[in-house]
Design a protein around this motif. Sequence first.
Motif, PDB file in Angstrom:
ATOM      1  N   LYS A 133       0.703  -0.701   0.089  1.00  0.00           N
ATOM      2  CA  LYS A 133      -0.170   0.290   0.072  1.00  0.00           C
ATOM      3  C   LYS A 133       0.862   1.522  -0.049  1.00  0.00           C
ATOM      4  O   LYS A 133       0.770   2.176  -0.560  1.00  0.00           O
ATOM      5  CB  LYS A 133      -1.350   0.043   1.491  1.00  0.00           C
ATOM      6  N   GLU A 134       2.387   1.354   0.455  1.00  0.00           N
ATOM      7  CA  GLU A 134       3.046   2.429   0.843  1.00  0.00           C
ATOM      8  C   GLU A 134       3.384   2.786  -0.525  1.00  0.00           C
ATOM      9  O   GLU A 134       4.238   3.814  -1.361  1.00  0.00           O
ATOM     10  CB  GLU A 134       4.037   2.400   2.076  1.00  0.00           C
ATOM     11  N   ALA A 135       3.959   1.395  -0.885  1.00  0.00           N
ATOM     12  CA  ALA A 135       4.098   1.475  -2.231  1.00  0.00           C
ATOM     13  C   ALA A 135       2.987   1.897  -4.165  1.00  0.00           C
ATOM     14  O   ALA A 135       3.678   3.020  -4.372  1.00  0.00           O
ATOM     15  CB  ALA A 135       5.364   0.055  -2.638  1.00  0.00           C
ATOM     16  N   GLU A 136       2.128   2.073  -3.555  1.00  0.00           N
ATOM     17  CA  GLU A 136       1.540   2.461  -4.538  1.00  0.00           C
ATOM     18  C   GLU A 136       1.225   3.880  -4.178  1.00  0.00           C
ATOM     19  O   GLU A 136       1.111   4.921  -5.245  1.00  0.00           O
ATOM     20  CB  GLU A 136      -0.778   1.559  -4.488  1.00  0.00           C
ATOM     21  N   LYS A 137       1.220   4.075  -2.969  1.00  0.00           N
ATOM     22  CA  LYS A 137       0.726   5.652  -2.764  1.00  0.00           C
ATOM     23  C   LYS A 137       2.291   6.573  -3.534  1.00  0.00           C
ATOM     24  O   LYS A 137       1.834   7.493  -4.083  1.00  0.00           O
ATOM     25  CB  LYS A 137       0.728   6.357  -1.056  1.00  0.00           C
TER      26      LYS A 137
END
Length: 300
Positions: A133-137
């Motif tokens: 999720k952090e990578a997607e952000k």
Amino acid sequence: MGVKCRACVAIVFILLLLGSMWLHGNLEDQWNTCSKFYNVKNKILSIIRVNSSDEDVAPLKVCPSQRFQVVDLLAHLQEAPVSTNDVLLKPYLASWDELIKFLEALGPMVGIISQEIESKTSIIRELAQKAEKEAEKDSKRMPQQSDPVLMISHDRLSFGYSSIRSMIKWELENGLVNFNKYTNSGCRTLLRLHRALLWLQNFLEELGKEAAEGESLRSPSDLCKETYQRTLAHHHTWWVRKAAELAFLAMPERPYFYQLVCVETQAEAAVVLNRVVKAIKEVYERNEVALQEHGMLDLP
């Protein structure tokens, strides 16, 4: 309170202790199961892949009406090794899902061990989902890549929890691993699973051996106890060791194991279990090297 009643209470206490301390660590309130983010595309294709991987070996059978399937376990194990020295995390965890089913099939006293193992796989899955999720952000904040090669590289190779080595690299770079005190990191959790995998590898290897001439086959209970004592027991307290040995007394006899892997004789069981052990060894040895290279074999 009678003697029998006190004995029952003692057994329940020991089993509860075993469930809470197994794998050298208490449960960390990680009981909400994450969605399994590794799915076999098609069970039939998995069976074909497993059956075609070894020449001149009889195909493995799907066992009707049981949760544990040795076919699925072998498929996940053979899917895990990648490149020359790495292990893909999704099939690795999926193989543990099957090993958990295997332990649960051995009865409630042995199956309680699987609860702690499942909590460990859930920890890694939750960390992976959080990192994803952090990578997607971050990707949304970054300029769009016009080069498709760079896009593929970002999606498949730079994700921190795609493989064992990428997870180690990711957690070291982000300060998630502490070599002096306990941290709820994927690397520490992997080490606990790694130790348990060695125990199961040794147990299945011994279970698959034929009896020596003039001797009878040894009981699974004795084999499980001995392989535990020379592997996983070194990382447990005295109380946990005794609780584990008590649980192993309830281990089923050999005919039940034949049923679990869909065979009828020890000779047939030896063929199936040797294939599984070979696949486990490949995964275990790769993870052993990765952890050793980064000084992680004794993480607290």
